[in-house]
Design an enzyme around this catalytic site. Structure first.
Site, PDB file in Angstrom:
ATOM      1  N   ARG A  80       0.833  -1.195   0.000  1.00  0.00           N
ATOM      2  CA  ARG A  80       0.000   0.000   0.000  1.00  0.00           C
ATOM      3  C   ARG A  80       0.871   1.249   0.000  1.00  0.00           C
ATOM      4  O   ARG A  80       1.853   1.337   0.742  1.00  0.00           O
ATOM      5  CB  ARG A  80      -0.923   0.007   1.218  1.00  0.00           C
ATOM      6  CG  ARG A  80      -1.981   1.099   1.165  1.00  0.00           C
ATOM      7  CD  ARG A  80      -3.135   0.797   2.091  1.00  0.00           C
ATOM      8  NE  ARG A  80      -2.742   0.766   3.486  1.00  0.00           N
ATOM      9  CZ  ARG A  80      -3.433   1.319   4.479  1.00  0.00           C
ATOM     10  NH1 ARG A  80      -4.559   1.961   4.208  1.00  0.00           N
ATOM     11  NH2 ARG A  80      -3.038   1.228   5.716  1.00  0.00           N
TER      12      ARG A  80
ATOM     13  N   SER B  43       7.045  -4.634   7.865  1.00  0.00           N
ATOM     14  CA  SER B  43       6.542  -5.513   8.926  1.00  0.00           C
ATOM     15  C   SER B  43       7.328  -6.809   9.041  1.00  0.00           C
ATOM     16  O   SER B  43       6.766  -7.908   9.099  1.00  0.00           O
ATOM     17  CB  SER B  43       5.061  -5.820   8.672  1.00  0.00           C
ATOM     18  OG  SER B  43       4.329  -4.633   8.562  1.00  0.00           O
TER      19      SER B  43
ATOM     20  N   ASP C 256       5.168  -2.521  11.782  1.00  0.00           N
ATOM     21  CA  ASP C 256       3.731  -2.232  11.749  1.00  0.00           C
ATOM     22  C   ASP C 256       3.162  -2.017  13.150  1.00  0.00           C
ATOM     23  O   ASP C 256       2.203  -1.259  13.331  1.00  0.00           O
ATOM     24  CB  ASP C 256       2.957  -3.336  11.020  1.00  0.00           C
ATOM     25  CG  ASP C 256       3.303  -4.726  11.510  1.00  0.00           C
ATOM     26  OD1 ASP C 256       4.194  -4.854  12.366  1.00  0.00           O
ATOM     27  OD2 ASP C 256       2.691  -5.697  11.018  1.00  0.00           O
TER      28      ASP C 256
END
Length: 779
Positions: free
Chosen positions: A539, A600, A654
């Protein structure tokens, strides 16, 4: 020949004239398809209201959960008893299911009368009578030596919290026994049965007659997921997705919902549909203002509705030359069986004349034609109203399954549906016209709802046996408090290893510094780019911050498997390609913006914009990345692209991103936790105090063996150990080592890959035991 044609013409003209006369008089009872579609929309709204936890108390259509979660699958076996209470007769049934391994049902039954003094007397006497009938049946069938499970068909609205419990909401039809409403009818029956010492019966299920009908038909046709009763009363049930039922816990699977659609319109939703005859009938009923939809449909009221119409037409001179008889003035003199007889194809007119003569009238040929048409309009309206409600349920089933076309079976029962010569085909035709995208099979329940109660009991017995097996297996996974405390202590020891420089290389809980020293304070503003890499999708976001308001624009890009498991250069070139596409999409090509990189995966950081990948997780296997600085790899990919330049100011895990996001909304947020769905293990979170400097706070986080369940936690560093609980001394005073010199600010640590078993239930217990309790935020 001419005379024959003349008579035929006269009779046809006479019939047409009488039909037109009745049509004009009963104009409001003739419902167009447009009106039926409107009724469907109203019923759909009432269904939604009934399913909602907050709106159910005021809903007229109660949508009662039945706690029937499964239909028969053919594996049911054994002997079962069934009771059916709800009509003019009471039935006791013994059902033998799948005898000798064959999927078949053998039944023995007996009917008992239900006198008015029982149905309208004392509640205790009602259930004593039911228990007496059951005891008589078992004695007659030589069953007193057996312990048998029992299903109880109770055809009145009940609120259930489990399958073997039901609190009566209200009596319907002709029942009005005192002292039963708002009590558990299963408990009342069990109490009555205890008075018979020779009865050894276990009540496993309470079901509505519609549920019994559905289960009976489902045994023969597994596609059956709707049950409809059109008899003395009317009602329907269907299998609803658990995710749509606010009244019970859980989202998985389906549950049968007893709609109690007979009460549709009790809140005034059908006032424009009801006629003066409906209102007059309601006023003279046992329950004025209640079950208004049922009173326009069911067999208990259809004959009386026809009588009221004929009386009014006679009074205004449209029938019998204005003559009236005492019988026509008498309530209940016309019954639904008379209506059915008058609508028979061949004998209808003759039957009509005979019935009218029995009422003390002298009908002409035109009177008989008119009366027959009155019956047709009343019964046709009944079928139309039922069709509209059923079509709404079928539409809901189709939408729940997200199908363009639904194929399903509806189980049907009820004396009106079974005995009226025209009713079934009228109902079927209108349903299919209202829902052309549903292929519906209507299956008549030959054995009634009593067999269905036995089938529910059989299914409950099967599920009960399966549950015992499952519980036996799951018992291996149940942990005692002592075991949980032991896991907690092991985790604390691992945290100590991860924080100490000497033992860090051997630690499974790495406690990696992130070099995030501060939380948002509300003064932040500007435009920022953010990247989020951690799964099969990548994203890119544009974040605009201004005066404590945040606006975000994002685009999601897929990461193909060949990229995830290719080379590191291919992975980061793909990421940069996605960034370029996003900048083009947002019209930002050439703009120099600060960028934050949510990565992450476990990284070892030496500063906030440096992160060396420790190891891939979550299916990523890109080569030449582990041991490399992923920020440098991203910068090199941007240079190779040579289209734009970005200022990469931070790389964060994250969990850190989660905490900072929530911290912007709530300054008290000191923990970040990701609870993902990538694996089945749980998570635990241990808040602890750690001394390092006199000022500021250091953050630290924990990630369990499953990297999908990371978390982070603030640790105040200015607190002295003397203030801590003895239970936390196992952490000890130690050299922070890897954290380096945190100075006057605050630091953040996160860790990953713990080899200690992670248990979801630990979280609450640890929070209760730990010296410092923080607020938990799920990402």
């Amino acid at each position: 020949m001419f005379a024959v044609h003349l008579v035929a013409f006269y009779f046809t003209k006479l019939k047409e004239d009488q039909i037109k006369k009745v049509d004009r008089f009963l104009y409001h009872m003739r419902l167009s398809d447009e009106t039926l579609v409107d009724i469907m929309a109203r019923f759909q709204a009432e269904m939604e209201k009934g399913l909602g936890k907050d709106t159910n108390p005021t809903a007229s259509v109660k949508m009662l959960p039945t706690f029937v979660r499964a239909i028969p699958d053919g594996s049911e076996n054994g002997e079962f008893l069934s009771l059916d209470l709800g009509g003019s007769k009471f039935r006791v049934l013994k059902v033998q299911v799948s005898q000798e391994g064959q999927q078949n049902v053998q039944m023995e039954s007996q009917f008992y009368p239900m006198p008015n003094e029982i149905t309208r007397g004392n509640g205790t006497e009602l259930f004593d009578y039911v228990a007496d009938c059951l005891a008589d049946f078992m004695k007659t069938k030589n069953l007193t030596h057996k312990k048998l499970p029992l299903g109880f068909t109770f055809s009145f609205p009940c609120r259930q919290n489990k399958l073997e419990e039901g609190v009566l909401l209200s009596w319907t039809k002709k029942f009005k026994a005192r002292g039963v409403q708002d009590t558990d009818v299963v408990n009342r029956l069990a109490t009555a049965m205890k008075k018979h010492k020779d009865l050894d019966v276990d009540i496993l299920a309470l079901v509505n007659d519609t549920v019994g009908t559905m289960m009976t038909c489902a045994y023969d046709d597994p596609n059956c997921e709707v049950g409809v009763i059109i008899g003395t009363g009317t009602n329907a049930c269907y299998m609803e997705d658990m995710s749509n039922i606010d009244l019970v816990e859980g989202d998985e699977g389906r549950m049968c919902i007893n709609t109690e659609w007979g009460a549709f319109g009790d809140d005034g939703a059908l006032e424009d549909i009801r006629t003066e005859f409906d209102r007059e009938l309601d006023l003279g009923s046992l329950n004025p203002g209640k079950q208004l939809f049922e009173k326009m449909i069911s067999g208990l009221y259809m004959g009386e509705l026809v009588r009221l119409i004929l009386l009014k037409m006679a009074k205004v001179g449209l029938l019998f030359g204005g003559a009236k008889s005492s019988a026509l003035h008498t309530k209940g003199k016309i019954e639904t069986q008379h209506v059915a007889a008058m609508e028979m194809s061949k004998e209808g007119l003759a039957n009509t004349r005979e019935i009218l003569v029995d009422l003390g009238l002298e009908p002409s040929e035109s009177d008989c034609i008119a009366v027959q048409h009155v019956c047709t309009i009343v019964s046709f309206r009944s079928a139309n109203l039922c069709a509209a409600a059923l079509a709404t349920i079928l539409t809901r089933l189709r939408e729940n399954k997200k199908l363009a076309r639904l194929r399903t079976t509806v189980g049907m029962d009820g004396t009106l549906y079974k005995t009226h010569p025209q009713y079934p085909k009228r109902l079927h035709k209108v349903v299919r016209r209202l829902v052309p995208n549903c292929d519906v099979r209507f299956l008549l329940s030959e054995s009634g709802s009593t067999k269905g109660a036995a089938m529910v009991t059989a299914v409950a017995s099967r599920v009960q046996a399966q549950r015992k097996q499952i519980d036996k297996v799951l018992a291996l996974f149940q942990l005692t408090r002592e075991q949980l405390l032991g896991v907690r202590d092991k985790m604390r020891a691992e945290l100590e290893y991860g924080l100490k420089k000497k033992t860090h290389s051997l630690a499974t809980v790495k406690m990696l510094p992130t070099y995030v020293y501060g939380m948002p304070d509300g003064t932040e503003k500007g435009k920022f780019l953010a990247l989020d890499l951690g799964g099969t999708n990548f994203r890119v976001l544009l974040v605009k911050i201004r005066r404590r308001s945040v606006r975000m624009y994002n685009k999601i890009f897929a990461i193909p498997l060949e990229i995830m498991q290719g080379t590191g250069e291919e992975l980061f070139d793909h990421i940069v390609q996605c960034i370029a596409d996003f900048l083009d999409y947002m019209g930002l090509k050439g703009a120099q913006l600060p960028l934050g990189f949510t990565f992450s995966f476990p990284c070892r950081q030496t500063c906030i914009d440096k992160g060396t990948l420790v190891g891939w997780t979550k299916g990523f296997k890109a080569t030449d990345c582990e041991g490399e600085d992923v920020v440098d790899m991203l910068r090199e990919a941007i240079k190779r692209r040579n289209e734009f330049d970005l200022d990469i100011v931070a790389i964060v895990n994250d969990t850190v991103g989660t905490m900072m996001t929530c911290g912007y909304e709530d300054p008290r947020c000191e923990i970040g936790l990701i609870a993902d769905v990538c694996c089945g293990s749980g998570f635990l979170l241990l808040p602890l105090w750690y001394p390092h400097t006199e000022q500021g706070r250091m953050e630290q986080s924990q990630v369990l063996r499953s990297p999908s369940y990371p978390c982070c936690v603030w640790v105040p560093v200015h607190t002295r150990w003397e203030r801590m609980k003895p239970s936390l001394k196992c952490v000890g005073q130690q050299d922070l080592g890897l954290a380096g010199n945190a100075g006057e600010g605050r630091g953040l640590l996160w860790r990953s890959q713990c080899h200690i078993c992670s248990i979801n239930q630990l979280s609450q217990m640890i929070f209760e035991e730990a010296a410092c309790v923080h607020t938990l935020y799920l990402g």
